[in-house]
Structure formats: C-alpha cells, structure tokens
Design an enzyme around this catalytic site. Sequence first.
Site, PDB file in Angstrom:
ATOM      1  N   LYS A  90       0.873  -1.185   0.000  1.00  0.00           N
ATOM      2  CA  LYS A  90       0.000   0.000   0.000  1.00  0.00           C
ATOM      3  C   LYS A  90       0.904   1.226   0.000  1.00  0.00           C
ATOM      4  O   LYS A  90       1.986   1.212   0.595  1.00  0.00           O
ATOM      5  CB  LYS A  90      -0.872   0.001   1.268  1.00  0.00           C
ATOM      6  CG  LYS A  90      -2.092   0.880   1.177  1.00  0.00           C
ATOM      7  CD  LYS A  90      -3.275   0.140   0.583  1.00  0.00           C
ATOM      8  CE  LYS A  90      -4.461   1.083   0.409  1.00  0.00           C
ATOM      9  NZ  LYS A  90      -5.621   0.388  -0.160  1.00  0.00           N
ATOM     10  N   GLY A 190     -23.222   4.390   3.452  1.00  0.00           N
ATOM     11  CA  GLY A 190     -22.343   4.873   2.383  1.00  0.00           C
ATOM     12  C   GLY A 190     -22.934   4.555   1.024  1.00  0.00           C
ATOM     13  O   GLY A 190     -22.902   3.410   0.581  1.00  0.00           O
ATOM     14  N   GLY A 192     -21.874   5.251  -1.895  1.00  0.00           N
ATOM     15  CA  GLY A 192     -20.828   5.545  -2.882  1.00  0.00           C
ATOM     16  C   GLY A 192     -20.844   4.481  -3.966  1.00  0.00           C
ATOM     17  O   GLY A 192     -21.899   3.939  -4.317  1.00  0.00           O
TER      18      GLY A 192
HETATM   19  P1  NAD Z   1     -16.864   5.938  -2.216  1.00  0.00           P
HETATM   20  O1  NAD Z   1     -16.020   7.087  -1.799  1.00  0.00           O
HETATM   21  O2  NAD Z   1     -17.422   5.890  -3.591  1.00  0.00           O
HETATM   22  O3  NAD Z   1     -18.098   5.773  -1.216  1.00  0.00           O
HETATM   23  C1  NAD Z   1     -18.037   6.011   0.143  1.00  0.00           C
HETATM   24  C2  NAD Z   1     -19.337   6.712   0.532  1.00  0.00           C
HETATM   25  O4  NAD Z   1     -19.419   6.770   1.958  1.00  0.00           O
HETATM   26  C3  NAD Z   1     -19.439   8.149   0.027  1.00  0.00           C
HETATM   27  O5  NAD Z   1     -20.666   8.330  -0.639  1.00  0.00           O
HETATM   28  C4  NAD Z   1     -19.370   8.985   1.314  1.00  0.00           C
HETATM   29  O6  NAD Z   1     -20.105  10.172   1.225  1.00  0.00           O
HETATM   30  C5  NAD Z   1     -19.966   8.030   2.321  1.00  0.00           C
HETATM   31  N1  NAD Z   1     -19.625   8.300   3.720  1.00  0.00           N
HETATM   32  C6  NAD Z   1     -18.453   8.719   4.236  1.00  0.00           C
HETATM   33  N2  NAD Z   1     -18.544   8.819   5.570  1.00  0.00           N
HETATM   34  C7  NAD Z   1     -19.805   8.448   5.897  1.00  0.00           C
HETATM   35  C8  NAD Z   1     -20.510   8.317   7.115  1.00  0.00           C
HETATM   36  N3  NAD Z   1     -19.936   8.625   8.289  1.00  0.00           N
HETATM   37  N4  NAD Z   1     -21.793   7.913   7.091  1.00  0.00           N
HETATM   38  C9  NAD Z   1     -22.396   7.595   5.925  1.00  0.00           C
HETATM   39  N5  NAD Z   1     -21.770   7.684   4.726  1.00  0.00           N
HETATM   40  C10 NAD Z   1     -20.502   8.107   4.721  1.00  0.00           C
HETATM   41  O7  NAD Z   1     -15.962   4.629  -1.917  1.00  0.00           O
HETATM   42  P2  NAD Z   1     -16.192   3.152  -2.433  1.00  0.00           P
HETATM   43  O8  NAD Z   1     -15.265   2.884  -3.565  1.00  0.00           O
HETATM   44  O9  NAD Z   1     -17.625   2.865  -2.548  1.00  0.00           O
HETATM   45  O10 NAD Z   1     -15.611   2.332  -1.200  1.00  0.00           O
HETATM   46  C11 NAD Z   1     -16.348   2.200  -0.002  1.00  0.00           C
HETATM   47  C12 NAD Z   1     -15.543   1.406   1.004  1.00  0.00           C
HETATM   48  O11 NAD Z   1     -15.238   0.124   0.463  1.00  0.00           O
HETATM   49  C13 NAD Z   1     -14.183   2.033   1.363  1.00  0.00           C
HETATM   50  O12 NAD Z   1     -13.902   1.733   2.710  1.00  0.00           O
HETATM   51  C14 NAD Z   1     -13.205   1.299   0.464  1.00  0.00           C
HETATM   52  O13 NAD Z   1     -11.913   1.284   1.002  1.00  0.00           O
HETATM   53  C15 NAD Z   1     -13.821  -0.080   0.455  1.00  0.00           C
HETATM   54  N6  NAD Z   1     -13.486  -0.898  -0.701  1.00  0.00           N
HETATM   55  C16 NAD Z   1     -13.808  -0.475  -1.949  1.00  0.00           C
HETATM   56  C17 NAD Z   1     -13.514  -1.273  -3.048  1.00  0.00           C
HETATM   57  C18 NAD Z   1     -13.904  -0.854  -4.438  1.00  0.00           C
HETATM   58  O14 NAD Z   1     -13.889  -1.706  -5.344  1.00  0.00           O
HETATM   59  N7  NAD Z   1     -14.290   0.380  -4.665  1.00  0.00           N
HETATM   60  C19 NAD Z   1     -12.858  -2.500  -2.864  1.00  0.00           C
HETATM   61  C20 NAD Z   1     -12.574  -2.934  -1.565  1.00  0.00           C
HETATM   62  C21 NAD Z   1     -12.872  -2.109  -0.501  1.00  0.00           C
END
Ligand code: NAD
Length: 365
Positions: A90, A190, A192
Amino acid sequence: MIEAQPQTETSQVFRQMETLNHEQLVFCNDESTGLKAIIAIHNTILGPGMGGTRMWNYASEEEAVTDALRLSRGMTFKSAIAGLNLGGGKAVIIGDARTQKNEAFMRRFGRFVDSLGGRYWTAEDVNMSTRDMEYIHMETPYVTGLPESMGGSGDPSPVTAYGVYLGMKAASKKVYGSDSLAGKKVLVQGAGQVGTFLVERLEKEDAKVYVADIFDDKIARVTRDYKVEVVAPDKVYDADVDIYAPCALGATLNDDSIPKLKCNIVAGGANNQLDDEIQHGNQLREAGILYAPDFLINSGGITNVYYEQQGNHNIDRVYMQTELIYDVLLNVIDHAEQNNMTTHEAALEVALKRIQEVGKIKLPF
Ligand code: NAD
C-alpha cells in the site's frame, strides 16, 4: 556495562514493522514537486505486494506510517484468502489532494513505484483518480486499475459489491437457515460506488433497503434510482435492521457502536471495519452478531485488478472467482465455531495457512 540507548523514532518504526511483520517500508521525498510518500510492502511470499495509493492530509507522519502499515498488511490477507498470487502492499501520499496533485507530482510518484522493480504494484485508492493512474503509468508498468480504454480492467466496484452481496447471503444462510434476502431489512452505510451497486443487488432480491450517507447528492442519486428508505448518518447504529452493511469508512465497529447494534449480521465492503481486530471481533461474537470479515467479502475488487496485472483480464473469470466468497465464508464460520474463535481470526488463519503452505513449495530449483 552497556547503557540502554534512548529510543529514537527510527527504532519505533522498526518496532511497528516487527509487530506487524513487514518486509519493507520506503520513504519517498521530492523537492521539486513537494511529493512526500510512503510505500509499505508487507509480504511478498505469494507474489508482488499490491494495493492502492491513498492521498490524505495526515495529522502527523506517524499517522501516515501507521496507515500504510495497517493497510498493506490487510492487503496480504485479502489476496491470500481470495486465492490470488499477490502479496500485500500500500502507498500513502501525505498532502492535500485538491491543491497538490498535478502531472509532475503523480509522475514523480510513478518513478518511485518503478524504482521498486515490481515488488510493489499500485492502483487507485482514496483521493486518486484514473487520470492519476495514467500519469503513474507514464513512468512505470507497475500500475493496475487503468481505464478500459487503456486496456485496464476499469471500475472494480461492481465486482466488489457482488462479493459483498454473496457474503451477506452466506451469512444469512448460517443465521436464518436460508440465503434469501427477500424481506430482510438491510442498512447500507455509504451510498458511494460499492454501496450503490450493493443496493441494486439487494433491491433485485426484494430486500428492504435502508441507506445512509453524509452527502445530500449521494442520497439524492440513490433515492432517485432505487426504492430505499433514508436513515440519518448519526442514527445508523440504532437502526432496527437485520443486516448492517458498512460501505463507507473503516473502524465503524467500535466501543460506541457495537453496544447499540440490533442487527444479526454485519456484512459490508469497507476496509478495516473493526476498530480493534481482537477486542471488537470478540465483542460482536459475544453480542451474537455474525461478522463477515471485510477483507474476505470485499476481495472482488482486488480479484478484478489481479487479472489485469496478469495481463489476461476476463470479466467472466473475475466473477467466477468472486463467487467462491460464498463457500469460503461458510468454511470460515465453521472454522470459527469449531475453534472457539471470532470469524475475523478464523479468516486470518485460513489466509495465513495458504501463505505458509505455498511459501514452503517455493524451494530453489
Ligand atoms: P466511495 O467514496 O465511492 O463511497 C463512500 C461513501 O461513503 C461516500 O458516498 C461517502 O459520502 C460516504 N460516507 C463517508 N462517511 C460516511 C458516514 N460517516 N456515514 C455515511 N456515509 C458516509 O468509496 P467506495 O469505492 O464505494 O468504497 C467504499 C468502502 O469500500 C471504502 O472503505 C473502500 O476502502 C472499500 N473498498 C472499496 C472497493 C472498491 O472496489 N471500490 C474495494 C474494496 C474495498
């Protein structure tokens, strides 16, 4: 008599590396661009250390080092349990992503990645974009998660969400005797990338979906596209739901949240959900809540970039391998029950066993 030497900051870093068993920690500094980065390589027994680059305004250098060490270790176990030939790595860049990032900055970082000769492969993480990956790629081949237009594997989130969904189903089979999520109350924290793709799968299965996000635009999008009920971000842990799916940031399973939880299952995509792996894993177990280990059920994304790294990305193959999460989780749950341990500890054991066994066959020719 030899007097004890006062502890220096360097010896503290080595102590942290020893505690988590890291191979290498690289500090990168560049005067002209102002780049300050740390690349952590945890373990390369199964393959090169792979894991995304995160840019964050860390409050201190110590915080950045700790983040790099913790996240790279997590990648080792994630790839190992997903059956990939990858180790854990990382990178963290210290600074403000909105003001400091530019072409030269990212390309300089790419040169540092290149200097490691393939021991570390990078990808996107927090505050990184595909454009940044393109800049890094101008200086090194050791980068994945490139856009499809550049021969990359594109957005990993749909695959990640699929793995989380299967993990949720396997956990439901264990707890409710059926893996159907129809009628189950599921709260996705979340909205996202991962959260939204998960909502889509849950809706198709007639689950009763609740969503929380801190940004109005995210809530507006998810309520426009799907049939969901909105929960205020500060009411997530009190919500009366069957399944809690953390899909925002890490460490949401902690001293404050766990006593409030009313759910039977925690299964989500966020990394490092347990604030303290041992203490909070045990607390969930004592509360009778089945925890689906994050690094197992969110491994679909790394599986997607793995095949890109191997040069033979095939989305059908990626989905087939991600489907294994269902059975692996059921085995992990059985292993935990038989050995009186938490599911997190059981998943770590399964991952470690693979690293040790495959490590042994890597004898010299
Ligand atoms: P993203 O940034 O698209 O989504 C995260 C969402 O969480 C955002 O909409 C943000 O506004 C919201 N958020 C932040 N703090 C919050 C809170 N306190 N309460 C409610 N919502 C909140 O990120 P993502 O790519 O969807 O990833 C989400 C999680 O999954 C992260 O922890 C990331 O490390 C993990 N992850 C993602 C992937 C991937 O393929 N994208 C793979 C493995 C792990």
